[in-house]
Design an enzyme around this catalytic site. Structure first.
Site, mmCIF file in Angstrom:
data_model
loop_
_atom_site.group_PDB
_atom_site.id
_atom_site.type_symbol
_atom_site.label_atom_id
_atom_site.label_comp_id
_atom_site.label_asym_id
_atom_site.label_seq_id
_atom_site.Cartn_x
_atom_site.Cartn_y
_atom_site.Cartn_z
ATOM 1 N N ASP A 192 6.315 -0.869 -1.895
ATOM 2 C CA ASP A 192 6.631 -0.728 -0.403
ATOM 3 C C ASP A 192 6.969 0.444 0.289
ATOM 4 O OD1 ASP A 192 6.121 -3.426 -0.102
ATOM 5 O OD2 ASP A 192 8.111 -4.338 -0.100
ATOM 6 N N LYS A 219 5.091 -1.929 4.677
ATOM 7 C CA LYS A 219 5.085 -2.576 5.914
ATOM 8 C C LYS A 219 5.987 -1.527 6.961
ATOM 9 C CE LYS A 219 4.950 -6.554 3.605
ATOM 10 N NZ LYS A 219 5.742 -7.769 3.397
ATOM 11 N N MET A 243 17.119 -4.663 9.868
ATOM 12 C CA MET A 243 15.919 -4.725 10.617
ATOM 13 C C MET A 243 16.432 -4.687 12.202
ATOM 14 S SD MET A 243 13.101 -6.807 8.392
ATOM 15 C CE MET A 243 14.491 -7.930 7.922
#
Ligand SMILES: C[S@@+](CC[C@H](N)C(=O)[O-])C[C@H]1O[C@@H](n2cnc3c(N)ncnc32)[C@H](O)[C@@H]1O
Length: 469
Positions: free
Chosen positions: A250, A272, A391
């Site tokens: 990732d 991502k 996030m």
């Protein structure tokens, strides 16, 4: 790397050493240990120790001053005199003849340097600091010496003896690698370390005759790579990283952690970021299953912990549906690692008795392009707890606004930590009402973690990781 470490076979190659004192003796002893059997030593004065060594063979001492033609036909040259002018002349003459030259304690005159060695022949480990920190190189060498039992050399020698048998039994490189990896993690090694070499060889013979030659079934290792600092990996993570065939990784796996993945493994980036999904999650799930069904050992390497906002659960559900074996290795989640490196304990008996991990990932409102955060603001606004928001950078204005609207004090301490646990760690602290302005002023970028709660004030006293300004 500024130079390429290589191992040169010196048998029957002419090696020239200029100098006849203790330093020359050390260098010649090293050459002789490496089986160099045609060593010529030139010096006006040759020490008694060198003359004794000469009697053992492989070395010829010549009581003569240096002259460039002494280097003709040499494979390597070492200058070990205490005369800087002679050493320089040796370097010039060797370079003119394209012969690799080492001048003791004069890196600028060298075309090769000698490494610190850990010798478990036939396993030899060479350590170099490229001339920058020889003491550190020696310290590392001492550490490796203590980690590797002396009989590791015996393991390699026995493996060498069985090489052809194993090659004849297993037709592909992968099968042979799997065989040795199994052997090196099992009782064979224990027998050798215990000095029981006959039993160790019997074990190898048995394993070769009973081994299944069919294609090995693949497996997936779902591994948490932690928040960035490679020292935070678990032992198991490191072991599996070293034995995978392919690594599916990732965006948030740090380059330092990636550097520890087996060098020959195929690397597949499926990272991502908020607005750029290189590969949709369903395709990642299917990819893992497909690679394992092809017989590969697949390392699925994720930042932090695979089960904390990591979609690890979805990935192993797919593996289960396809009957693919897997194992999960927890990692240090960003909340733990980042808060610790920012000097913020997530709980503290005086301030916080609970801690919530929250995703601040924005989602589009139904039937609209507008983005929204649906969180239990009431629960988040309770006192005596710490909020850790993953996030949450883009949604930070909504988060601050909603917490204030639900009764959290405008003075509540808060922190935003960018790239925590790494050398690029950046921390902004402010009261809840000033947080957005401070984050903007500091130009904070993802990945970052927001911590809100009374515990943040402890950072003033407990910040241990960042350099003191
Ligand atoms: C998709 S989540 C993955 C979380 C991960 N599975 C874990 O356990 O840490 C990604 C978020 O983790 C946080 N994060 C991960 N590593 C971080 C780091 N080194 N510093 C700050 N935040 C980090 C950021 O909020 C980032 O947007």
């Amino acid at each position: 790397m500024q130079s390429l470490p290589i191992f040169i076979n010196l048998i029957d190659q002419r090696c020239v050493v200029i100098g006849g004192g203790d330093v020359a003796l050390r260098k010649i002893s090293m050459l002789r240990k490496a089986q160099a059997n045609k060593v010529d030593c030139y010096a006006t004065e040759i020490s008694a120790s060198l003359l004794t060594l000469e009697k053992a063979g492989g070395l010829q001492c010549h009581a003569r001053a240096f002259s460039p033609e002494q280097l003709d036909g040499a494979c390597i040259v070492i200058a070990a005199t205490d005369d800087a002018a002679v050493n320089e002349a040796v370097s010039i003459a060797a370079k003119a003849r394209n012969i690799p030259v080492n001048v003791v304690d004069a890196p600028k005159l060298c075309t090769f340097t000698m490494a610190s060695l850990v010798d478990r022949s036939p396993i030899v480990i060479a350590i170099s600091s490229e001339g920058k920190a020889p003491v550190l190189a020696r310290y590392i060498r001492a550490k490796i010496e203590t980690m590797l039992p002396a009989s590791y050399g015996r393991i390699a020698t026995i493996a060498g003896e069985f090489r052809e048998k194993v090659k004849a039994r297993f037709s592909t490189v992968d099968q042979r690698r799997y065989f040795w990896e199994d052997m090196l993690q099992g009782p064979f090694v224990e027998r050798v370390l215990a000095g029981q070499e006959v039993e160790a060889k019997q074990l190898l013979d048995e394993a070769i005759s009973t081994a299944d030659n069919a294609a090995k079934k693949g497996e997936v290792y779902l591994v948490g790579g932690g928040p960035g600092d490679p020292d935070l990996l678990t032992f198991r993570a490191l072991r599996l990283m070293q034995q995978c065939d392919v690594c599916v990784y990732d965006k948030l796996v740090s380059p330092e952690v990636m550097a520890l993945v087996r060098r020959d493994a195929e690397l597949m980036y499926v990272g991502k970021s908020r607005s750029n999904h290189t590969m949709p999650q369903e395709q990642i799930n299917a990819l893992l299953a497909r690679l394992a069904l092809e017989g590969k050992r697949v390392l699925r390497l994720k930042g932090g912990d695979p089960f904390i906002f990591g979609r690890g659960g979805e990935e192993i559900e797919t593996l289960m549906q396809h009957g693919v074996p897997f194992q999960v290795v927890p990692g240090i989640t960003a909340a733990n690692g980042v808060s610790t490196y920012a000097g913020i304990p997530l709980t503290h008996r005086d301030y916080s008795q609970a801690c919530l991990f929250i995703t601040g990932h924005l989602k589009p409102k139904p039937d609209s392009d507008e983005m929204n955060l649906e969180l239990d603001w009431q629960a988040m606004a309770r006192p005596n707890q710490t909020l850790v928001i993953y996030m949450g950078l883009v949604g930070l204005p909504i988060i601050c606004e909603q917490l204030l609207a639900h009764g959290v004090s405008p003075d509540m301490p808060a922190a935003v930590v960018q790239q925590g646990t790494t050398q690029h760690q950046k921390v902004v602290t402010a009261s809840l009402e000033d947080l957005i302005a401070e984050v903007q002023a500091a130009e904070i970028k993802a990945p970052c973690l927001t911590i809100i709660g009374e515990v943040v004030q402890l950072r003033k006293r407990l910040n241990w990781f960042e350099p003191k300004s």
